[in-house]
Design a protein around this motif. Structure first.
Motif, PDB file in Angstrom:
ATOM      1  N   LYS A 175      -6.528  -1.308   0.055  1.00  0.00           N
ATOM      2  CA  LYS A 175      -7.383  -0.453   0.999  1.00  0.00           C
ATOM      3  C   LYS A 175      -8.500   0.159   0.283  1.00  0.00           C
ATOM      4  O   LYS A 175      -9.348   0.963   0.910  1.00  0.00           O
ATOM      5  CB  LYS A 175      -6.633   0.753   1.303  1.00  0.00           C
ATOM      6  N   GLY A 176      -8.555  -0.112  -1.095  1.00  0.00           N
ATOM      7  CA  GLY A 176      -9.658   0.612  -1.956  1.00  0.00           C
ATOM      8  C   GLY A 176      -9.273   1.817  -2.324  1.00  0.00           C
ATOM      9  O   GLY A 176      -8.347   2.452  -1.770  1.00  0.00           O
ATOM     10  N   PHE A 177      -9.851   2.372  -3.353  1.00  0.00           N
ATOM     11  CA  PHE A 177      -9.627   3.487  -3.992  1.00  0.00           C
ATOM     12  C   PHE A 177      -9.593   4.871  -2.895  1.00  0.00           C
ATOM     13  O   PHE A 177      -8.893   5.524  -2.982  1.00  0.00           O
ATOM     14  CB  PHE A 177     -10.306   3.850  -5.213  1.00  0.00           C
ATOM     15  N   HIS A 178     -10.683   4.961  -2.581  1.00  0.00           N
ATOM     16  CA  HIS A 178     -11.071   5.963  -1.577  1.00  0.00           C
ATOM     17  C   HIS A 178     -10.250   5.979  -0.259  1.00  0.00           C
ATOM     18  O   HIS A 178     -10.007   7.267   0.151  1.00  0.00           O
ATOM     19  CB  HIS A 178     -12.654   6.266  -1.265  1.00  0.00           C
ATOM     20  N   LYS A 179     -10.038   5.292   0.469  1.00  0.00           N
ATOM     21  CA  LYS A 179      -9.200   5.107   1.324  1.00  0.00           C
ATOM     22  C   LYS A 179      -7.702   5.201   1.299  1.00  0.00           C
ATOM     23  O   LYS A 179      -7.021   5.509   2.087  1.00  0.00           O
ATOM     24  CB  LYS A 179      -9.417   3.820   2.355  1.00  0.00           C
ATOM     25  N   ALA A 180      -7.187   4.872   0.099  1.00  0.00           N
ATOM     26  CA  ALA A 180      -5.916   4.766  -0.295  1.00  0.00           C
ATOM     27  C   ALA A 180      -5.252   6.446  -0.458  1.00  0.00           C
ATOM     28  O   ALA A 180      -6.193   7.492  -1.079  1.00  0.00           O
ATOM     29  CB  ALA A 180      -5.596   4.199  -1.680  1.00  0.00           C
ATOM     30  N   THR A 181      -4.126   6.683   0.035  1.00  0.00           N
ATOM     31  CA  THR A 181      -3.629   7.972  -0.002  1.00  0.00           C
ATOM     32  C   THR A 181      -2.482   8.087  -0.857  1.00  0.00           C
ATOM     33  O   THR A 181      -1.915   6.999  -1.101  1.00  0.00           O
ATOM     34  CB  THR A 181      -3.197   8.458   1.323  1.00  0.00           C
ATOM     35  N   ASN A 182      -1.746   9.056  -1.215  1.00  0.00           N
ATOM     36  CA  ASN A 182      -0.635   9.141  -2.069  1.00  0.00           C
ATOM     37  C   ASN A 182       0.479   8.697  -1.167  1.00  0.00           C
ATOM     38  O   ASN A 182       1.424   8.159  -1.541  1.00  0.00           O
ATOM     39  CB  ASN A 182      -0.213  10.774  -2.463  1.00  0.00           C
ATOM     40  N   LYS A 183       0.248   8.944   0.289  1.00  0.00           N
ATOM     41  CA  LYS A 183       1.438   8.792   0.795  1.00  0.00           C
ATOM     42  C   LYS A 183       1.482   7.283   1.168  1.00  0.00           C
ATOM     43  O   LYS A 183       2.618   6.754   1.217  1.00  0.00           O
ATOM     44  CB  LYS A 183       1.089   9.125   2.507  1.00  0.00           C
ATOM     45  N   ASP A 184       0.278   6.528   1.159  1.00  0.00           N
ATOM     46  CA  ASP A 184       0.364   5.279   1.164  1.00  0.00           C
ATOM     47  C   ASP A 184       0.975   4.502  -0.181  1.00  0.00           C
ATOM     48  O   ASP A 184       1.950   3.526  -0.011  1.00  0.00           O
ATOM     49  CB  ASP A 184      -0.959   4.463   0.986  1.00  0.00           C
ATOM     50  N   ILE A 185       0.836   5.166  -1.170  1.00  0.00           N
ATOM     51  CA  ILE A 185       1.189   4.564  -2.280  1.00  0.00           C
ATOM     52  C   ILE A 185       2.972   4.978  -2.516  1.00  0.00           C
ATOM     53  O   ILE A 185       3.554   4.181  -2.892  1.00  0.00           O
ATOM     54  CB  ILE A 185       0.561   5.337  -3.726  1.00  0.00           C
ATOM     55  N   ALA A 186       3.152   6.150  -1.940  1.00  0.00           N
ATOM     56  CA  ALA A 186       4.713   6.310  -2.109  1.00  0.00           C
ATOM     57  C   ALA A 186       5.320   5.309  -1.116  1.00  0.00           C
ATOM     58  O   ALA A 186       6.683   5.047  -1.392  1.00  0.00           O
ATOM     59  CB  ALA A 186       4.825   7.847  -1.561  1.00  0.00           C
ATOM     60  N   GLN A 187       4.947   5.107   0.012  1.00  0.00           N
ATOM     61  CA  GLN A 187       5.505   4.055   0.930  1.00  0.00           C
ATOM     62  C   GLN A 187       5.714   2.828   0.108  1.00  0.00           C
ATOM     63  O   GLN A 187       6.706   2.120   0.268  1.00  0.00           O
ATOM     64  CB  GLN A 187       4.778   4.083   2.198  1.00  0.00           C
ATOM     65  N   ALA A 188       4.613   2.463  -0.346  1.00  0.00           N
ATOM     66  CA  ALA A 188       4.589   1.060  -1.309  1.00  0.00           C
ATOM     67  C   ALA A 188       5.453   1.128  -2.250  1.00  0.00           C
ATOM     68  O   ALA A 188       6.172   0.069  -2.785  1.00  0.00           O
ATOM     69  CB  ALA A 188       3.180   0.699  -1.741  1.00  0.00           C
ATOM     70  N   ALA A 189       5.766   2.244  -3.106  1.00  0.00           N
ATOM     71  CA  ALA A 189       6.712   2.526  -3.945  1.00  0.00           C
ATOM     72  C   ALA A 189       8.177   2.566  -3.729  1.00  0.00           C
ATOM     73  O   ALA A 189       8.856   3.104  -4.448  1.00  0.00           O
ATOM     74  CB  ALA A 189       6.162   3.590  -4.956  1.00  0.00           C
ATOM     75  N   GLN A 214       6.900   1.672 -11.282  1.00  0.00           N
ATOM     76  CA  GLN A 214       6.786   1.524  -9.920  1.00  0.00           C
ATOM     77  C   GLN A 214       5.784   1.932  -9.197  1.00  0.00           C
ATOM     78  O   GLN A 214       5.138   1.366  -8.416  1.00  0.00           O
ATOM     79  CB  GLN A 214       8.274   1.802  -9.630  1.00  0.00           C
ATOM     80  N   ILE A 215       5.507   3.242  -9.656  1.00  0.00           N
ATOM     81  CA  ILE A 215       4.265   3.931  -8.736  1.00  0.00           C
ATOM     82  C   ILE A 215       2.754   3.030  -9.332  1.00  0.00           C
ATOM     83  O   ILE A 215       1.979   3.138  -8.496  1.00  0.00           O
ATOM     84  CB  ILE A 215       4.108   5.392  -9.378  1.00  0.00           C
ATOM     85  N   LEU A 216       2.909   2.693 -10.683  1.00  0.00           N
ATOM     86  CA  LEU A 216       1.577   2.246 -10.891  1.00  0.00           C
ATOM     87  C   LEU A 216       1.457   0.802 -10.074  1.00  0.00           C
ATOM     88  O   LEU A 216       0.456   0.287  -9.608  1.00  0.00           O
ATOM     89  CB  LEU A 216       1.716   1.793 -12.360  1.00  0.00           C
ATOM     90  N   GLU A 217       2.508  -0.023  -9.850  1.00  0.00           N
ATOM     91  CA  GLU A 217       2.655  -1.380  -9.241  1.00  0.00           C
ATOM     92  C   GLU A 217       2.142  -1.181  -7.910  1.00  0.00           C
ATOM     93  O   GLU A 217       1.546  -1.901  -7.451  1.00  0.00           O
ATOM     94  CB  GLU A 217       3.768  -2.007  -9.514  1.00  0.00           C
ATOM     95  N   ALA A 218       2.610   0.038  -7.321  1.00  0.00           N
ATOM     96  CA  ALA A 218       2.373   0.293  -5.792  1.00  0.00           C
ATOM     97  C   ALA A 218       0.891   0.452  -5.644  1.00  0.00           C
ATOM     98  O   ALA A 218       0.374   0.288  -4.621  1.00  0.00           O
ATOM     99  CB  ALA A 218       3.306   1.361  -5.388  1.00  0.00           C
ATOM    100  N   ALA A 219       0.385   1.375  -6.625  1.00  0.00           N
ATOM    101  CA  ALA A 219      -0.838   1.819  -6.667  1.00  0.00           C
ATOM    102  C   ALA A 219      -1.858   0.689  -6.711  1.00  0.00           C
ATOM    103  O   ALA A 219      -2.914   0.623  -6.038  1.00  0.00           O
ATOM    104  CB  ALA A 219      -1.113   2.945  -7.643  1.00  0.00           C
ATOM    105  N   LEU A 220      -1.321  -0.233  -7.341  1.00  0.00           N
ATOM    106  CA  LEU A 220      -2.401  -1.489  -7.671  1.00  0.00           C
ATOM    107  C   LEU A 220      -2.568  -2.252  -6.500  1.00  0.00           C
ATOM    108  O   LEU A 220      -3.456  -2.567  -5.667  1.00  0.00           O
ATOM    109  CB  LEU A 220      -1.855  -2.340  -8.852  1.00  0.00           C
ATOM    110  N   LYS A 221      -1.345  -2.326  -5.723  1.00  0.00           N
ATOM    111  CA  LYS A 221      -1.094  -2.864  -4.484  1.00  0.00           C
ATOM    112  C   LYS A 221      -2.022  -2.172  -3.309  1.00  0.00           C
ATOM    113  O   LYS A 221      -2.790  -2.926  -2.743  1.00  0.00           O
ATOM    114  CB  LYS A 221       0.257  -3.117  -4.089  1.00  0.00           C
ATOM    115  N   VAL A 222      -2.071  -1.032  -3.329  1.00  0.00           N
ATOM    116  CA  VAL A 222      -2.697  -0.299  -2.272  1.00  0.00           C
ATOM    117  C   VAL A 222      -3.861  -0.397  -2.685  1.00  0.00           C
ATOM    118  O   VAL A 222      -4.862  -0.530  -1.673  1.00  0.00           O
ATOM    119  CB  VAL A 222      -2.022   1.192  -2.152  1.00  0.00           C
ATOM    120  N   PHE A 223      -4.442   0.051  -3.869  1.00  0.00           N
ATOM    121  CA  PHE A 223      -5.901   0.086  -4.200  1.00  0.00           C
ATOM    122  C   PHE A 223      -6.519  -1.131  -3.935  1.00  0.00           C
ATOM    123  O   PHE A 223      -7.684  -1.343  -3.319  1.00  0.00           O
ATOM    124  CB  PHE A 223      -6.154   0.527  -5.528  1.00  0.00           C
ATOM    125  N   SER A 224      -5.750  -2.321  -4.138  1.00  0.00           N
ATOM    126  CA  SER A 224      -6.306  -3.729  -3.761  1.00  0.00           C
ATOM    127  C   SER A 224      -6.456  -4.153  -2.366  1.00  0.00           C
ATOM    128  O   SER A 224      -7.353  -4.924  -2.130  1.00  0.00           O
ATOM    129  CB  SER A 224      -5.451  -4.706  -4.441  1.00  0.00           C
TER     130      SER A 224
END
Length: 208
Positions: free
Chosen positions: A28-42, A16-26
């Motif tokens: 916002k980009g890697f450097h603008k993405a935060t763990n908070k963004d990923i957690a919310q998407a998860a 679930q976290i990996l899928e959320a990270a893919l969505k956020v990285f795609s």
């Protein structure tokens, strides 16, 4: 039974976290993405929970790259790959490469990597460590083995391995990432047969 459920729950949460990270990285980009963004998407999990599964954002990125690159499965079965005849070996490798871009999420992820790689070289380094080095090593080792067997003529296997992978990368970029009109009608089979023919005809030993 409870341990099995716990293990299954961990696997599902990690995915679930990996899928959320893919969505956020795609997006916002890697450097603008935060763990908070990923957690919310998860699903609104605690950002701190991500550290239970991944050391940091770089580890999360590297894990995502490894899991999305089906081509690495060949590297994990290198002994089997080494025993294949050249045409079959390179067909399997090319097929695995092209299949990465069958997933729209992977295409979006790759576009972000392209756009950020020049500004953030570390991202390119992470991708190379996670995927590139293993694939180049696999192809290089295979070519050396086939030269030793006398199947392929002697050549610079390091250059050849990059050339082979590069031919597929160009096709994937044109058709799937950059959406070039002249490449849109190309099927995987057309790309595979043409690239493999061009590559092997330059390396096969001439018949006596």
């Amino acid at each position: 039974m409870s341990d099995d459920k716990s293990t299954q729950g961990n696997v599902e949460r990690r995915q679930q976290i990996l899928e959320a990270a893919l969505k956020v990285f795609s997006t916002k980009g890697f450097h603008k993405a935060t763990n908070k963004d990923i957690a919310q998407a998860a699903g609104g999990i605690s950002p701190g929970l991500i550290y239970w599964y991944f050391k940091d954002k770089e580890d999360l990125f590297a894990s995502l790259v490894r899991e999305r690159a089906q081509v690495l499965q060949l590297a994990d079965r290198s002994e089997e790959f080494m025993s294949l005849p050249p045409r079959e070996a390179f067909y399997r490798l090319g097929q695995a490469y092209l299949s990465i871009f069958h997933n729209p999420g992977n295409v979006a992820f790759f576009r972000i990597m392209l756009s950020e790689a020049s500004r953030f070289p570390k991202m390119g380094e992470m991708f190379y460590r996670g995927v590139g080095r293993k694939i180049f090593g696999l192809v290089n080792g295979y070519l050396q083995h086939q030269v030793e067997l006398g199947v392929l003529r002697p050549h610079d296997t390091a250059v050849a391995s990059r050339s082979f992978v590069g031919m597929f990368m160009v096709q994937m970029l044109a058709r799937d990432a950059l959406l070039q009109p002249e490449a849109q009608g190309l099927s995987d089979e057309q790309i595979l047969s043409t690239v493999i023919d061009l590559f092997l005809h330059g390396l096969e030993k001439p018949q006596a």
